[in-house]
Design a protein around this motif. Structure first.
Motif, PDB file in Angstrom:
ATOM      1  N   LYS A  17       0.831  -1.207   0.000  1.00  0.00           N
ATOM      2  CA  LYS A  17       0.000   0.000   0.000  1.00  0.00           C
ATOM      3  C   LYS A  17       0.867   1.259   0.000  1.00  0.00           C
ATOM      4  O   LYS A  17       0.573   2.230  -0.704  1.00  0.00           O
ATOM      5  N   ASP A  21       1.268   3.632  -3.118  1.00  0.00           N
ATOM      6  CA  ASP A  21       0.517   4.854  -2.812  1.00  0.00           C
ATOM      7  C   ASP A  21      -0.966   4.653  -3.081  1.00  0.00           C
ATOM      8  O   ASP A  21      -1.633   5.487  -3.692  1.00  0.00           O
ATOM      9  N   ARG A  22      -1.497   3.503  -2.607  1.00  0.00           N
ATOM     10  CA  ARG A  22      -2.903   3.192  -2.824  1.00  0.00           C
ATOM     11  C   ARG A  22      -3.523   2.678  -1.519  1.00  0.00           C
ATOM     12  O   ARG A  22      -3.903   1.523  -1.388  1.00  0.00           O
ATOM     13  N   GLU A  23      -3.617   3.573  -0.553  1.00  0.00           N
ATOM     14  CA  GLU A  23      -4.258   3.236   0.712  1.00  0.00           C
ATOM     15  C   GLU A  23      -5.756   3.022   0.543  1.00  0.00           C
ATOM     16  O   GLU A  23      -6.430   2.506   1.448  1.00  0.00           O
ATOM     17  N   ASP A  24      -6.292   3.411  -0.632  1.00  0.00           N
ATOM     18  CA  ASP A  24      -7.726   3.288  -0.852  1.00  0.00           C
ATOM     19  C   ASP A  24      -8.149   1.873  -1.208  1.00  0.00           C
ATOM     20  O   ASP A  24      -9.343   1.543  -1.146  1.00  0.00           O
ATOM     21  N   LEU A  25      -7.205   1.010  -1.573  1.00  0.00           N
ATOM     22  CA  LEU A  25      -7.546  -0.357  -1.949  1.00  0.00           C
ATOM     23  C   LEU A  25      -7.740  -1.224  -0.709  1.00  0.00           C
ATOM     24  O   LEU A  25      -7.034  -1.066   0.285  1.00  0.00           O
ATOM     25  N   SER A  26      -8.657  -2.159  -0.782  1.00  0.00           N
ATOM     26  CA  SER A  26      -9.002  -2.981   0.379  1.00  0.00           C
ATOM     27  C   SER A  26      -7.892  -3.955   0.726  1.00  0.00           C
ATOM     28  O   SER A  26      -7.082  -4.346  -0.134  1.00  0.00           O
TER      29      SER A  26
END
Length: 216
Positions: A17, A21-26
């Motif tokens: 994550k 840089d994709r903290e939005d992914l589950s």
């Protein structure tokens, strides 16, 4: 691999994550990327950290039940009069044939058979031929199969020792998911380079740094 410390699935998920840089992914989606990465690494390398040697005892004449974590065979050796003899891989038909026509000599061949029934046993088996008596043993070297990572504390050799390879491959899967082809290609290249390093280190450990020779 040295330089990047990751102990388990939770820590690897955090790395993916952060680097992506994709903290939005589950968490579940990131875990899928990680498990795909581990599967790719296992298929493409023979890491010494997964190589295991055990003694198998035959349950029937010439028939041995495979370990529950069996992945693929590296070597089988049979000890005859204190000397170890490596067995040659062969088709199950040949192994059964030599067992039926040759009962006097030590084994020369082995095969693996899956989802089979040797009454009263069923499952995955190693067969050797000519067959030996039930209760005989072989030295069996194999690469362990890795289970799917699902709990935060789950771990395996590739998470702790093949860390960068798994990270790069996970980021490649993430990039494919978000349709970033350029990033996916870049991460895949780094993944392949990390795998090459893993395989090189494993080969050095396996062969002890000795040059390989070709037998004609």
């Amino acid at each position: 691999m040295a330089g990047l410390s990751v102990a388990n699935l939770s820590e690897m998920r955090d790395k993916v994550k952060s680097w992506g840089d994709r903290e939005d992914l589950s968490d579940g989606l990131i875990d899928d990327f990680i498990n795909i990465a581990v599967q790719r690494a296992v298929r493409k390398t023979e890491a010494s950290g997964l190589l295991t040697t055990v003694t198998l005892t035959s349950v029937l004449d010439g028939v041995f039940q495979l370990p529950s974590d069996y992945g693929r065979t590296e070597a089988v050796e049979y000890t005859y009069q204190t000397t170890k003899y490596p067995l040659e891989r062969a088709d199950p038909t040949l192994v059964n044939l030599v067992s039926s026509v040759d009962t006097a000599n030590a084994p020369s061949y082995f095969s693996t058979v899956f989802d089979t029934e040797f009454t009263p046993y069923s499952g995955d088996f190693l067969q050797i031929g000519p067959a030996t008596a039930a209760g005989d043993t072989v030295s069996f070297s194999y690469y362990r199969e890795l289970q799917t990572l699902s709990n935060d504390t789950d771990t395996n050799w590739y998470i702790t020792d093949g860390t960068t390879a798994v990270l790069y491959a996970s980021l490649k899967e993430l990039s494919v998911y978000v349709s970033d082809d350029e990033a996916a290609a870049s991460w895949d290249t780094q993944f392949m380079n990390a795998l090459a390093e893993i395989q090189d280190n494993s080969d050095k450990e396996k062969w002890g740094g000795s040059p390989l020779s070709i037998k004609l």
